[in-house]
Design a protein around this motif. Structure first.
Motif, PDB file in Angstrom:
ATOM      1  N   VAL A 100       3.948 -12.728   0.629  1.00 38.16           N
ATOM      2  CA  VAL A 100       3.961 -11.739   1.697  1.00 38.16           C
ATOM      3  C   VAL A 100       4.494 -10.425   1.133  1.00 38.16           C
ATOM      4  N   VAL A 101       3.851  -9.323   1.463  1.00 39.07           N
ATOM      5  CA  VAL A 101       4.335  -8.010   1.039  1.00 39.07           C
ATOM      6  C   VAL A 101       4.546  -7.134   2.268  1.00 39.07           C
ATOM      7  N   ILE A 102       5.394  -6.132   2.111  1.00 42.45           N
ATOM      8  CA  ILE A 102       5.674  -5.179   3.186  1.00 42.45           C
ATOM      9  C   ILE A 102       4.917  -3.891   2.898  1.00 42.45           C
ATOM     10  N   GLN A 103       4.180  -3.421   3.894  1.00 40.48           N
ATOM     11  CA  GLN A 103       3.494  -2.135   3.819  1.00 40.48           C
ATOM     12  C   GLN A 103       4.274  -1.107   4.631  1.00 40.48           C
ATOM     13  N   ARG A 104       4.483   0.058   4.069  1.00 40.43           N
ATOM     14  CA  ARG A 104       5.100   1.157   4.811  1.00 40.43           C
ATOM     15  C   ARG A 104       3.973   1.917   5.506  1.00 40.43           C
ATOM     16  N   LEU A 105       4.005   1.898   6.824  1.00 38.98           N
ATOM     17  CA  LEU A 105       2.936   2.539   7.589  1.00 38.98           C
ATOM     18  C   LEU A 105       3.274   3.971   7.956  1.00 38.98           C
ATOM     19  N   SER A 106       4.572   4.251   8.109  1.00 35.56           N
ATOM     20  CA  SER A 106       5.002   5.584   8.516  1.00 35.56           C
ATOM     21  C   SER A 106       6.461   5.778   8.157  1.00 35.56           C
TER      22      SER A 106
ATOM     23  N   VAL B 240      -0.616 -10.294   2.786  1.00 36.87           N
ATOM     24  CA  VAL B 240      -0.364 -11.184   1.648  1.00 36.87           C
ATOM     25  C   VAL B 240      -1.152 -10.700   0.436  1.00 36.87           C
ATOM     26  N   LYS B 241      -0.553 -10.914  -0.738  1.00 41.50           N
ATOM     27  CA  LYS B 241      -1.175 -10.532  -1.999  1.00 41.50           C
ATOM     28  C   LYS B 241      -1.129 -11.726  -2.955  1.00 41.50           C
ATOM     29  N   ASP B 242      -2.046 -11.738  -3.900  1.00 41.30           N
ATOM     30  CA  ASP B 242      -2.129 -12.791  -4.909  1.00 41.30           C
ATOM     31  C   ASP B 242      -0.851 -12.819  -5.740  1.00 41.30           C
ATOM     32  N   VAL B 243      -0.167 -13.955  -5.749  1.00 46.62           N
ATOM     33  CA  VAL B 243       1.113 -14.057  -6.452  1.00 46.62           C
ATOM     34  C   VAL B 243       0.943 -13.903  -7.963  1.00 46.62           C
ATOM     35  N   HIS B 244      -0.269 -14.160  -8.473  1.00 42.92           N
ATOM     36  CA  HIS B 244      -0.505 -14.001  -9.910  1.00 42.92           C
ATOM     37  C   HIS B 244      -0.372 -12.543 -10.349  1.00 42.92           C
ATOM     38  N   LYS B 245      -0.538 -11.629  -9.408  1.00 39.85           N
ATOM     39  CA  LYS B 245      -0.407 -10.206  -9.724  1.00 39.85           C
ATOM     40  C   LYS B 245       1.023  -9.701  -9.512  1.00 39.85           C
TER      41      LYS B 245
END
Length: 415
Positions: free
Chosen positions: A337-343, A353-358
């Motif tokens: 799980v990743v956090i995106q800053r929207l504002s 979610v992002k690929d954990v391999h990266k």
């Protein structure tokens, strides 16, 4: 969700790590999980079949709220490096036998870089063997060095504590005057990334000039130039307060703390135990300039000060815990799980979610552009990035004047 969930905590704890645990538990139960197990001391404890049923400890909403406000890893942590799959398949076979016995549908691991390495390896083995358990990483680290996420839960509270403590140290340093001046050097955690040390700049405001110098590990440290800078500062004021990362290095790659002592302890991931940077520099300044100096190590206080937790941090930690369960329930595996800053104004964030391999075994460093030309302070861009993450307070539940934490602690329990 038809099966059970198991969750573990790994690496250095934070003031927000248990909020993520509460988010995992609540979301798993809301989505119909039969049982939510907690590994005692992470994957290392699971290999010893040490786990608990979290429903025996989180029985009311008050328990959940206390858990969010409890520092350190409620389940216990570990620094255990899984071998490569081709090196020791027996370890993986044992883990997966335990998961099958417990009917585990989702495996959630709360941690930092090394923990994401665990998720990567376990999800790869599941693909190789056709095992149906889904593996999701839930970010946690005060170091804020995980790739692909705007920031990590735990960092905001640690930054808030650092900014507050540095401001209080600055106030204290002006109480007494010394004929040749006073230099206070504050050692802040950060092996390769200076996100925590940069947070010392938060002390600066209308009522405080902030620290005089800030040194991050991303740029090589020059002791001679450091001494010259301190000498210049003491010609203008009676005291200087300087923040340094524990991991600052010389041009030749040696840690500054190695100049004063040898480093004997190395953990399972090959990380040297860093300590003594401020002590060495304080001694150097006292000898070079002849002024009074003192070394201050914030040490584990940076990650355990739940009384100074950021509300934004606690809320986001809870959200990523829930998002990890949701991702597993919807079929994702081998993700974090990743956090995106929207504002920024007003501050808003979301999760994906992002690929954990990266992500695993990578490090996000402070951009060079977020430091000044001499690399002895951070820029406004850095401060503007951090400031939204420290907003709001989480009032402790006080009993007899002291914060109450979730009790009993399951450290010695387990099947």
């Amino acid at each position: 969700m038809k099966g059970n969930v198991i969750v573990g905590q790994s690496g250095g704890p934070t003031a927000a790590i248990n909020s993520s645990l509460a988010g995992v538990y609540r979301t798993a139960k809301d989505r119909g999980a039969g049982k939510v197990y907690g590994m005692l001391h992470g994957i290392q404890g699971l290999l010893q079949e040490r786990y608990i049923d979290l429903s025996e400890y989180i029985t009311t909403e008050l328990d959940a709220e206390l858990l969010k406000r409890t520092p350190a890893a409620f389940l216990g942590s570990c620094r255990y490096k899984l071998p490569e799959i081709h090196e020791d398949r027996d370890v993986y076979d044992k883990i997966f036998e335990i998961l099958e016995k417990l009917n585990i549908e989702a495996f959630i691991y709360i941690g930092g870089n090394d923990s994401m390495d665990t998720i990567k390896k376990l999800s790869d083995y599941a693909i190789i063997t056709g095992f149906k358990t889904r593996f999701i990483g839930c970010p946690k680290t005060i170091d804020n060095d995980l790739a692909l996420t705007d920031h990590t839960p735990g960092y905001g509270s640690a930054a808030k504590y650092i900014g507050t403590s540095v401001k209080e140290i600055i106030r204290d340093s002006f109480c007494l005057e010394y004929s040749k001046g006073l230099v206070s050097i504050i050692e802040i955690m950060g092996r390769n990334a200076g996100w925590l040390t940069g947070a010392a700049a938060l002390a600066k405001g209308e009522d405080c000039s902030g620290p005089d110098l800030i040194y991050l590990p991303e740029v090589a440290f020059d002791i001679q130039k450091f001494g010259d800078k301190v000498r210049q500062i003491l010609t203008k004021k009676s005291s200087a307060v300087i923040a340094v990362s524990e991991g600052i290095r010389l041009d030749d790659g040696r840690y500054v703390c190695e100049l004063g002592q040898s480093i004997d302890f190395v953990d399972a991931f090959g990380h040297k135990q860093l300590s003594g940077t401020a002590n060495y520099l304080a001694s150097y300044i006292a000898g070079d300039i002849g002024c009074k100096s003192r070394a201050i190590e914030l040490s584990t206080l940076q990650r355990s000060a739940s009384h100074c937790a950021s509300r934004v941090d606690i809320l986001e930690a809870y959200q990523v815990g829930g998002a990890a369960v949701k991702a597993a329930d919807e079929g994702d595996s081998g993700k974090m799980v990743v956090i995106q800053r929207l504002s920024d104004d007003p501050y808003q964030s979301g999760t994906e979610v992002k690929d954990v391999h990266k992500i695993a075994n990578d490090e996000k460093l402070v951009p060079r552009a977020w430091m000044n030309e001499d690399a002895d302070y951070v820029t406004d861009e850095f401060v503007n990035y951090v400031r939204p993450l420290i907003q709001g307070d989480v009032s402790p539940v006080m009993v007899d004047g002291i914060p109450r934490h979730l009790f009993p602690n399951p450290m010695t329990d387990g099947k």
